[in-house]
Design a protein around this motif. Structure first.
Motif, PDB file in Angstrom:
ATOM      1  N   SER B 170       0.838  -1.214   0.000  1.00 18.43           N
ATOM      2  CA  SER B 170       0.000   0.000   0.000  1.00 18.43           C
ATOM      3  C   SER B 170       0.862   1.249   0.000  1.00 18.43           C
ATOM      4  O   SER B 170       0.565   2.219  -0.704  1.00 18.43           O
ATOM      5  N   THR B 171       1.924   1.212   0.812  1.00 19.11           N
ATOM      6  CA  THR B 171       2.829   2.357   0.843  1.00 19.11           C
ATOM      7  C   THR B 171       3.431   2.590  -0.533  1.00 19.11           C
ATOM      8  O   THR B 171       3.522   3.722  -1.013  1.00 19.11           O
ATOM      9  N   PHE B 172       3.820   1.494  -1.174  1.00 20.93           N
ATOM     10  CA  PHE B 172       4.399   1.590  -2.509  1.00 20.93           C
ATOM     11  C   PHE B 172       3.400   2.232  -3.482  1.00 20.93           C
ATOM     12  O   PHE B 172       3.760   3.114  -4.270  1.00 20.93           O
ATOM     13  N   VAL B 173       2.136   1.784  -3.401  1.00 16.31           N
ATOM     14  CA  VAL B 173       1.100   2.337  -4.281  1.00 16.31           C
ATOM     15  C   VAL B 173       0.914   3.826  -3.997  1.00 16.31           C
ATOM     16  O   VAL B 173       0.744   4.634  -4.905  1.00 16.31           O
ATOM     17  N   PHE B 174       0.976   4.178  -2.702  1.00 17.81           N
ATOM     18  CA  PHE B 174       0.818   5.590  -2.335  1.00 17.81           C
ATOM     19  C   PHE B 174       1.927   6.440  -2.952  1.00 17.81           C
ATOM     20  O   PHE B 174       1.685   7.511  -3.495  1.00 17.81           O
ATOM     21  N   VAL B 175       3.155   5.924  -2.863  1.00 14.75           N
ATOM     22  CA  VAL B 175       4.273   6.663  -3.451  1.00 14.75           C
ATOM     23  C   VAL B 175       4.098   6.740  -4.968  1.00 14.75           C
ATOM     24  O   VAL B 175       4.301   7.793  -5.582  1.00 14.75           O
ATOM     25  N   ALA B 176       3.681   5.618  -5.572  1.00 18.73           N
ATOM     26  CA  ALA B 176       3.499   5.596  -7.020  1.00 18.73           C
ATOM     27  C   ALA B 176       2.456   6.606  -7.460  1.00 18.73           C
ATOM     28  O   ALA B 176       2.548   7.199  -8.529  1.00 18.73           O
ATOM     29  N   GLN B 177       1.463   6.831  -6.587  1.00 20.49           N
ATOM     30  CA  GLN B 177       0.419   7.805  -6.918  1.00 20.49           C
ATOM     31  C   GLN B 177       1.002   9.215  -7.025  1.00 20.49           C
ATOM     32  O   GLN B 177       0.472  10.053  -7.737  1.00 20.49           O
ATOM     33  N   GLY B 178       2.110   9.443  -6.313  1.00 19.53           N
ATOM     34  CA  GLY B 178       2.718  10.767  -6.339  1.00 19.53           C
ATOM     35  C   GLY B 178       3.644  10.994  -7.516  1.00 19.53           C
ATOM     36  O   GLY B 178       4.212  12.065  -7.660  1.00 19.53           O
ATOM     37  N   ILE B 179       3.832   9.964  -8.350  1.00 24.99           N
ATOM     38  CA  ILE B 179       4.737  10.115  -9.494  1.00 24.99           C
ATOM     39  C   ILE B 179       3.909  10.378 -10.743  1.00 24.99           C
ATOM     40  O   ILE B 179       3.194   9.505 -11.202  1.00 24.99           O
ATOM     41  N   PRO B 180       3.981  11.589 -11.300  1.00 25.52           N
ATOM     42  CA  PRO B 180       3.199  11.868 -12.505  1.00 25.52           C
ATOM     43  C   PRO B 180       3.638  10.964 -13.659  1.00 25.52           C
ATOM     44  O   PRO B 180       4.797  10.571 -13.734  1.00 25.52           O
ATOM     45  N   GLY B 181       2.699  10.669 -14.564  1.00 23.51           N
ATOM     46  CA  GLY B 181       2.975   9.753 -15.662  1.00 23.51           C
ATOM     47  C   GLY B 181       4.152  10.161 -16.524  1.00 23.51           C
ATOM     48  O   GLY B 181       4.901   9.306 -16.983  1.00 23.51           O
ATOM     49  N   TYR B 182       4.329  11.481 -16.725  1.00 22.23           N
ATOM     50  CA  TYR B 182       5.418  11.864 -17.624  1.00 22.23           C
ATOM     51  C   TYR B 182       6.772  11.570 -17.001  1.00 22.23           C
ATOM     52  O   TYR B 182       7.744  11.309 -17.721  1.00 22.23           O
ATOM     53  N   ILE B 183       6.835  11.601 -15.670  1.00 24.56           N
ATOM     54  CA  ILE B 183       8.101  11.233 -15.031  1.00 24.56           C
ATOM     55  C   ILE B 183       8.328   9.732 -15.159  1.00 24.56           C
ATOM     56  O   ILE B 183       9.437   9.281 -15.465  1.00 24.56           O
ATOM     57  N   THR B 184       7.251   8.946 -14.978  1.00 28.44           N
ATOM     58  CA  THR B 184       7.361   7.504 -15.212  1.00 28.44           C
ATOM     59  C   THR B 184       7.880   7.243 -16.617  1.00 28.44           C
ATOM     60  O   THR B 184       8.767   6.409 -16.821  1.00 28.44           O
ATOM     61  N   GLY B 185       7.323   7.955 -17.594  1.00 28.79           N
ATOM     62  CA  GLY B 185       7.736   7.772 -18.979  1.00 28.79           C
ATOM     63  C   GLY B 185       9.214   8.042 -19.167  1.00 28.79           C
ATOM     64  O   GLY B 185       9.941   7.244 -19.783  1.00 28.79           O
ATOM     65  N   LEU B 186       9.693   9.167 -18.600  1.00 20.94           N
ATOM     66  CA  LEU B 186      11.108   9.505 -18.754  1.00 20.94           C
ATOM     67  C   LEU B 186      11.987   8.471 -18.054  1.00 20.94           C
ATOM     68  O   LEU B 186      13.044   8.086 -18.577  1.00 20.94           O
TER      69      LEU B 186
END
Lengths: 296, 345
Positions: B170-186
């Motif tokens: 859950s913590t991991f998902v919470f952190v992932a929620q804070g990462i905007p998609g364009y940063i994931t893409g880069l």
């Protein structure tokens, strides 16, 4: 055992940090205050010269020491500008724009939600129809097109986002205040002859406070993401402004040689967004514990 | 509190199907109406919403374009002289009074005539339709990937939220929620295209090049969907009908997958309907990052070059697309959920 009896006789001086009672909220507030402290600190030691590029020190990795003996803690970008200073200088852009926008969004959203809940008939129909239709449109698309028309810069972007993003808040406020308006104390106030605006302002609005706070925290994060996205697409802050989205956009061409150019603004965005989400979650949890669930 | 919850989420707060006792008491003010009637009601309302949205958005663009500057000057570019400006005004009807211009604009919109692209004189709507399939592919893959990961993940997290492994997740998902998609893409490009050289990072070159854009696009919303579903599952698992089913000897997986998840999903209807809107918004930036030849990139380039016919057509089609998706979701949920067919008398 002994400490308890001691405490009964003489209260020991407490060094406890004031706590809100929610781990998430505390963590969020700590991270967010660090970010804001960094914002304030730049006036203390950041001079315009720090933001100037030094072409002799282009694309240097974090920790690089240049000829003048200056350490670039987070490295430099393609024009030799220090990334640490640039991230600091980007705070007014990224957090400032979304901060202004979120205040606007909360104001407009609350007002329209209350209007829809208080009135019935045609006014409510119009409000609900407006909310339902605007909310369906992808927010980034609307913001993109409007900003392209009215121009870039701090105020155009923050006002555009403020005037577009309110329906999501208005919908929640509408639902909540419909419930609050059915309470007995509202009826009592009406029977005492209190007029509509004082009822909404002094009887209903206080009950909406936790909801507005939670929504505002989450929307602050969402608007920050959108602002950076706009800048990333080259349609947000002016090209030379050290907005985090602009820095990300610059970094795309140097992913191979200088990945830190991407990682530094990315870390700034992610830590701000996570801290804001933590604050929102924390406030929601606190009000849930007090028996007032916040439905977002 | 209860009437408040009912007001906010009539679907989620409705009685679960297992609780027959409560359903019978609620039946007094609730009646079942024929499926087709309800479907036509819901779809009719959606069509009105779509109409309002189309008129609102196109009018906003129309008036902003005319009030923020001279459209003729935009069309003529930097080299246009006075004579050219007059010619362009006449050609595009910009010399007429504003209400007349607006009327003509609305009539043309009804006829789906958005004019020709300023850039290459092609039909604006044709350009948009050309790009639609590529964007649609991307959105569809991301949508499927999103649901295929979010639903099992959400169910797993929500079934026993107090276990250590799930708390970590859950913590991991919470952190992932804070990462905007364009940063994931880069980050994905940095890892898989630059460092490992496994995947192409640019363009549409077959299934291999779909992976990174699809993950990027899905990552915009997946964490949020996971969190909502897991919260709904956790709530459903505490309900009476789950206890009844357990007392009747149902196994844990039956409880979770057949009983709790079904109800949890119905609470997430609005979220799933809104997914396509989020995905289309996200696709704008994803397509720019991965140089994906879709609608989003067309929109960004035409916004940058102030090519307004194309912008209008693209915005129009995005709105239609979103409402199509919302209506399909409405339709599916009306068919599968008997509670939505009940109406308050």
């Amino acid at each position: 055992m002994t400490s308890a009896t001691l405490g009964a006789e003489k209260r020991p001086i407490s060094f406890k940090i004031p706590s809100t009672g929610s781990v998430q909220l505390n963590l969020g507030i700590i991270i967010f205050s660090l970010v804001v402290l960094a914002l304030l600190s730049q006036w203390a030691f950041l001079t315009p010269a720090d933001l100037d590029g030094n072409l002799a020190a282009r694309l240097k990795p974090p920790g690089f020491v240049d000829r003048n003996g200056v350490t670039h803690i987070l490295g430099t970008d393609q024009l030799g500008r220090d990334l640490f200073f640039r991230v600091l200088a980007g705070l007014p852009w990224s957090l400032g724009i979304s901060g202004v926008a979120v205040v606007l969004v909360a104001l407009i959203g609350t007002t329209i939600g209350l209007i829809g809940a208080w009135n019935s008939g045609i006014v409510r129909t119009v409000v609900l129809l407006g909310i339902a239709s605007i909310i369906a449109m992808p927010f980034l698309v609307l913001a993109l097109v409007v900003v392209a028309l009215i121009g870039r810069g701090f105020w155009p972007i923050s006002l555009t986002m403020g005037f577009i993003a309110w329906p999501a808040i208005a919908r929640v406020i509408y639902a909540e205040s419909r419930g609050l308006l059915q309470r007995e104390y509202v009826l009592a106030a009406q029977l005492f002859g209190v007029r509509s605006i004082p009822i909404l302002l002094f009887h209903v609005l206080p009950g909406l406070r936790p909801t507005i706070l939670v929504m505002a925290a989450f929307f602050f994060a969402v608007l920050l993401i959108i602002e950076s996205a706009l800048s990333f697409l080259g349609l947000g802050a002016p090209l030379n402004a050290p907005s985090w989205g602009n820095m990300l956009s610059d970094s795309r061409q140097y992913l191979v040689n200088a990945p830190w150019m991407m990682l530094v603004p990315a870390a700034a965005i992610v830590s701000s967004v996570i801290s804001l989400n933590l604050i929102g979650d924390g406030v929601a949890e606190l009000s849930r514990r007090r028996g007032r669930a916040v439905d977002v | 509190m209860t009437d408040l919850a009912k007001d906010a989420k009539p679907v989620a707060a409705a009685t679960p199907p297992g609780a027959t006792v409560r359903a019978s008491t609620a039946a007094a003010d609730v009646q079942t109406i024929p499926v087709w009637q309800n479907i036509s009601n819901v779809l009719g309302r959606r069509l009105i919403e779509l109409l309002v949205l189309l008129v609102f958005v196109s009018s906003t663009l129309f008036f902003l374009l005319r009030f923020t500057g001279d459209p003729a000057a935009v069309l003529a570019g930097e080299t246009g002289d006075q004579e050219q400006l007059e010619l362009i005004r006449k050609q595009y009807g910009l010399d007429k009074p504003l209400p007349v211009q607006y009327g003509i604009f609305l009539i043309k919109m009804v006829q789906l005539d958005f004019g020709k692209s300023f850039a290459n004189a092609q039909d604006a709507l044709g350009l948009v339709f050309e790009r639609l399939p590529t964007s649609f592919t991307l959105v569809l893959i991301a949508f499927t990937a999103n649901l295929c990961t979010s639903i099992p993940m959400g169910a797993w997290l929500g079934s026993r939220p107090d276990k250590t492994g799930r708390k970590l997740a859950s913590t991991f998902v919470f952190v992932a929620q804070g990462i905007p998609g364009y940063i994931t893409g880069l980050l994905l490009i940095q890892l898989f295209a630059v460092e490992l050289r496994w995947l192409p990072s640019i363009g549409n070159q077959g299934p291999q090049s779909w992976i990174m854009p699809a993950i990027t696009l899905a990552s915009f919303q997946a964490p949020q969907v996971i969190r909502v579903i897991s919260a709904n599952v956790a709530e459903a698992m505490r309900e009476d009908y789950i206890r009844t089913a357990r007392a009747n000897g149902a196994g844990f997986s039956t409880l979770l997958w057949r009983h709790a998840l079904k109800n949890a999903m119905l609470g997430a209807t609005a979220l799933i309907g809104a997914q396509v809107s989020f995905l289309l918004g996200g696709s704008v930036i994803t397509e720019v990052i991965f140089a994906w030849p879709g609608l989003g990139r067309l929109l960004v380039t035409s916004v940058q070059t102030l090519d307004f016919p194309v912008v209008q057509a693209a915005v129009f089609m995005i709105a239609v697309f979103v409402y199509l998706a919302i209506m399909i979701t409405d339709f599916v949920f009306l068919l599968i959920d008997p509670r939505l067919r009940r109406q308050r008398a």
